[in-house]
Scaffold this motif. Sequence first.
Motif: not given
Length: 371
Positions: A146, A184, A186, A271
Amino acid sequence: MSDEAEGIGSIPHAYYSREQPQTGVVLLPTQENHDPGEHPENVRRLPGVVQALQSSPEWDRLFVLAPRYARIEDALRSHTEGFVDAIEKACAQAPAWLDTDTRVSAGSFETCLLATGGVLSAVDAVAMEAYHQPDSLFTISRPPGHHSGSDRAMGFCLLNHASIAARYAQEVYGFERIAIVDWDVHHGNGTQEIHWDDPSVLFISLHQWPLYPGTGWHDEAGAGDGEGMTVNIPLPPGSGDPEYLQAVDQVVLPLVEDYRPQLLIVSAGQDGHAADPLADQLISLSGFQAMAARVTELARRLGIGMVLVHEGGYNTSTLPAIDRAILSGLGSFDVPLDDLFVPSPHLQPVDWPERLTAVIKSQRRYWSVLR
Ligand SMILES: [Zn+2]
């Protein structure tokens, strides 16, 4: 269920209306051939996940799909030819770095094409009208995708699987509206960049902010025909289940439902978990299960298929339990959810209410459902 979904000839997902949603995985047989060496995104991430799934009580109920290779022309719907050539050439001279964080080995390009192809296989499985059709599939794959934009690799990512899958579904199935939800930890800056002015893809990213790559503030909302089709939910460090679920309930679900996509793709990084070494969020196993269950319920309500892509998630010890929790939310079954890494009680980050209000205020001008 809507009226038209109940008759013969209606959308298969709704027509078969199973008591429980049917889910499964796409496994990548040669993931170890993408070997960046000593690196957070390494060959040790996935074997434990596959082993845990195969020895779990839920294994027999999961669809298991083998990936195929994506074609170069699939990649070229999201990336430039020069960029795709550059990855291939770098692998021929491996080991090589594509950016300061992204290292390739000789087998990286081929492995990445198989990872992308796995997502395309998953799209086929949930989008084709077929008798024995899963409601969702989760691709247990690497490298992630991504952060990759149209012409550059970034942040451990080579090809942008989610974007390529969206464009593939549009090309092959004629879908006019695809939603990509990216949880995610990030910001999914590469996906955002590729679809920045694209009204046919609604991109919603939930991410820790501040954190790598630094983009994804709530006022980044797309441009041109795609203005309002990019939605950023920057969560403060220390956010956990309550904040993520509030963002899902108050922003993600209403917008996706209002957009009425024909396919839902989730960049389902792990994460944001409390024990991840690369971020500071506090999502628990129950939180991942709940997010997966909520998007599943939405996809079923809309009568559409859903594909989840692995993306980040860097604690090899906790990844197996997180992936099982996500699958349990997709398939409505029980798995162990005890999570020793999540502090109790959970303290709400002080600036979260203002952040959420700011997100809603930014998006209100494009989405009447938020008014
Ligand atoms: Zn990540």
